[in-house]
Motif scaffolding. Structure first.
Motif, PDB file in Angstrom:
ATOM      1  N   VAL A 253       0.859  -1.190   0.000  1.00  0.00           N
ATOM      2  CA  VAL A 253       0.000   0.000   0.000  1.00  0.00           C
ATOM      3  C   VAL A 253       0.889   1.230   0.000  1.00  0.00           C
ATOM      4  O   VAL A 253       1.766   1.374   0.864  1.00  0.00           O
ATOM      5  CB  VAL A 253      -0.919   0.031   1.237  1.00  0.00           C
ATOM      6  CG1 VAL A 253      -1.731   1.329   1.276  1.00  0.00           C
ATOM      7  CG2 VAL A 253      -1.845  -1.173   1.254  1.00  0.00           C
ATOM      8  N   LEU A 254       0.688   2.110  -0.962  1.00  0.00           N
ATOM      9  CA  LEU A 254       1.384   3.393  -0.989  1.00  0.00           C
ATOM     10  C   LEU A 254       0.503   4.419  -0.304  1.00  0.00           C
ATOM     11  O   LEU A 254      -0.609   4.701  -0.760  1.00  0.00           O
ATOM     12  CB  LEU A 254       1.694   3.827  -2.417  1.00  0.00           C
ATOM     13  CG  LEU A 254       2.353   5.202  -2.570  1.00  0.00           C
ATOM     14  CD1 LEU A 254       3.684   5.273  -1.829  1.00  0.00           C
ATOM     15  CD2 LEU A 254       2.534   5.553  -4.039  1.00  0.00           C
TER      16      LEU A 254
ATOM     17  N   ARG B 139       2.614  -4.539   3.356  1.00  0.00           N
ATOM     18  CA  ARG B 139       3.698  -3.550   3.415  1.00  0.00           C
ATOM     19  C   ARG B 139       3.107  -2.177   3.134  1.00  0.00           C
ATOM     20  O   ARG B 139       2.443  -1.980   2.117  1.00  0.00           O
ATOM     21  CB  ARG B 139       4.786  -3.864   2.391  1.00  0.00           C
ATOM     22  CG  ARG B 139       5.942  -2.852   2.399  1.00  0.00           C
ATOM     23  CD  ARG B 139       6.875  -3.084   1.243  1.00  0.00           C
ATOM     24  NE  ARG B 139       7.999  -2.132   1.259  1.00  0.00           N
ATOM     25  CZ  ARG B 139       8.537  -1.576   0.180  1.00  0.00           C
ATOM     26  NH1 ARG B 139       8.064  -1.888  -1.034  1.00  0.00           N
ATOM     27  NH2 ARG B 139       9.539  -0.729   0.286  1.00  0.00           N
ATOM     28  N   VAL B 140       3.332  -1.256   4.039  1.00  0.00           N
ATOM     29  CA  VAL B 140       2.851   0.115   3.869  1.00  0.00           C
ATOM     30  C   VAL B 140       4.054   1.033   3.689  1.00  0.00           C
ATOM     31  O   VAL B 140       4.956   1.057   4.528  1.00  0.00           O
ATOM     32  CB  VAL B 140       2.020   0.571   5.084  1.00  0.00           C
ATOM     33  CG1 VAL B 140       1.572   2.024   4.907  1.00  0.00           C
ATOM     34  CG2 VAL B 140       0.810  -0.336   5.273  1.00  0.00           C
ATOM     35  N   VAL B 141       4.067   1.762   2.595  1.00  0.00           N
ATOM     36  CA  VAL B 141       5.120   2.734   2.326  1.00  0.00           C
ATOM     37  C   VAL B 141       4.503   4.124   2.397  1.00  0.00           C
ATOM     38  O   VAL B 141       3.637   4.465   1.595  1.00  0.00           O
ATOM     39  CB  VAL B 141       5.765   2.522   0.947  1.00  0.00           C
ATOM     40  CG1 VAL B 141       6.892   3.535   0.730  1.00  0.00           C
ATOM     41  CG2 VAL B 141       6.304   1.105   0.812  1.00  0.00           C
TER      42      VAL B 141
ATOM     43  N   ASN C  70       7.250  -0.876  -8.071  1.00  0.00           N
ATOM     44  CA  ASN C  70       7.197  -1.384  -6.704  1.00  0.00           C
ATOM     45  C   ASN C  70       5.996  -2.292  -6.437  1.00  0.00           C
ATOM     46  O   ASN C  70       5.750  -2.661  -5.289  1.00  0.00           O
ATOM     47  CB  ASN C  70       7.200  -0.211  -5.717  1.00  0.00           C
ATOM     48  CG  ASN C  70       8.535   0.506  -5.669  1.00  0.00           C
ATOM     49  OD1 ASN C  70       9.424   0.128  -4.902  1.00  0.00           O
ATOM     50  ND2 ASN C  70       8.689   1.533  -6.493  1.00  0.00           N
ATOM     51  N   GLY C  71       5.289  -2.647  -7.487  1.00  0.00           N
ATOM     52  CA  GLY C  71       4.185  -3.587  -7.343  1.00  0.00           C
ATOM     53  C   GLY C  71       3.109  -3.127  -6.375  1.00  0.00           C
ATOM     54  O   GLY C  71       2.581  -3.923  -5.581  1.00  0.00           O
ATOM     55  N   VAL C  72       2.780  -1.847  -6.421  1.00  0.00           N
ATOM     56  CA  VAL C  72       1.799  -1.289  -5.490  1.00  0.00           C
ATOM     57  C   VAL C  72       0.412  -1.847  -5.788  1.00  0.00           C
ATOM     58  O   VAL C  72      -0.048  -1.817  -6.930  1.00  0.00           O
ATOM     59  CB  VAL C  72       1.800   0.256  -5.571  1.00  0.00           C
ATOM     60  CG1 VAL C  72       0.655   0.842  -4.748  1.00  0.00           C
ATOM     61  CG2 VAL C  72       3.136   0.802  -5.093  1.00  0.00           C
ATOM     62  N   GLY C  73      -0.255  -2.339  -4.747  1.00  0.00           N
ATOM     63  CA  GLY C  73      -1.590  -2.898  -4.912  1.00  0.00           C
ATOM     64  C   GLY C  73      -2.711  -1.916  -4.669  1.00  0.00           C
ATOM     65  O   GLY C  73      -3.835  -2.110  -5.124  1.00  0.00           O
TER      66      GLY C  73
END
Length: 253
Positions: free
Chosen positions: A7-8, A30-32, A67-70
């Motif tokens: 998650v961005l 994963r949270v960025v 970055n393969g953000v979902g």
């Protein structure tokens, strides 16, 4: 294929930090958190952090793909219109789910003397008719808009020093919220403030100045928020944003 859902979180706000904290450490997630870098010493959220922006919508699109953000959560400041526009464009181009976490705006109460304005420029035009000693709380980048008002005196508060031209009669106070009503009353009385200028940022961290203005009978010039994007799901609380991510990832609790 990675088992981690990324998650961005476009952040910089208290809501973004609280959402990052609520999601931190969840298995498979994963949270960025992204910070634009406009504040020199920002409050950092827990977890992974990306600082410095992306370089517009195209740069954000590339970052999402690489970055393969979902999913993307836009929890930026209500007036971060450029970043929000980039988020919509990049999410649309990549087919990435996008949620806007936007805190509610402020609401007038009995005794308030609010004057709503569509822009900073309109606020500057109205000021000479409302007061002479201005408490300016619209951010360090806004001071050039008020630089030509040499007949007025300004108390300008921001987290970092202002950029560009400033009014001829100005005192800059560097400070970061949250602020107390008692503190705002003392500040406004000490500097004999007779008009307050702010943006409709919403939230509790800086609402004390509005309570102080009401108690003192000081008029408030409030700049309206940029219009929201149609068709983008929007929530007002961290709990709602967390539930949205949980629904996407199949997590609960």
């Amino acid at each position: 294929m990675s088992d981690v859902f990324t998650v961005l979180l476009l952040g910089g706000t208290d809501e973004a930090r609280r959402l990052a904290r609520a999601l931190h450490g969840r298995p498979g997630l994963r949270v960025v958190s992204s910070l634009a870098g406009r504040v020199r010493d920002p409050k950092l959220p827990v977890g992974d952090v990306h600082e410095g922006g992306f370089g517009g919508a195209s740069g954000l699109e590339t970052w999402i793909r690489d970055n393969g953000v979902g999913a993307v959560v836009d929890a930026t400041h209500p007036f971060a219109a450029r970043m929000s526009e980039s988020a919509v464009t990049a999410a649309t181009r990549t087919g990435t789910p996008l949620l806007v976490l936007l805190r509610p705006g402020w609401q007038e109460a009995e005794g308030d003397r609010w004057h709503w304005m569509p822009s900073l420029e309109a606020a500057a035009e109205a000021l000479p008719y409302l007061g002479r000693r201005v408490f300016l709380t619209t951010g360090r980048r806004s001071l050039p808009v008020f630089a030509g008002l040499d007949t007025l005196w300004f108390l300008a508060r921001s987290v970092d020093p202002p950029e560009g031209p400033v009014p001829g009669h100005v005192r800059v106070v560097l400070s970061r919220g949250p602020f107390s009503v008692e503190g705002e009353l003392g500040l406004m009385r000490r500097h004999r403030v007779d008009v307050l200028v702010t943006k409709d940022s919403g939230g509790e961290m800086t609402t004390a100045k509005l309570h102080a203005a009401r108690e003192l009978g000081v008029p408030v010039v409030i700049v309206r928020r940029p219009p929201a994007h149609d068709g983008v799901p929007r929530v007002e609380s961290v709990a709602e944003a967390r539930a949205w991510i949980e629904a996407l990832t199949g997590q609960a609790g």
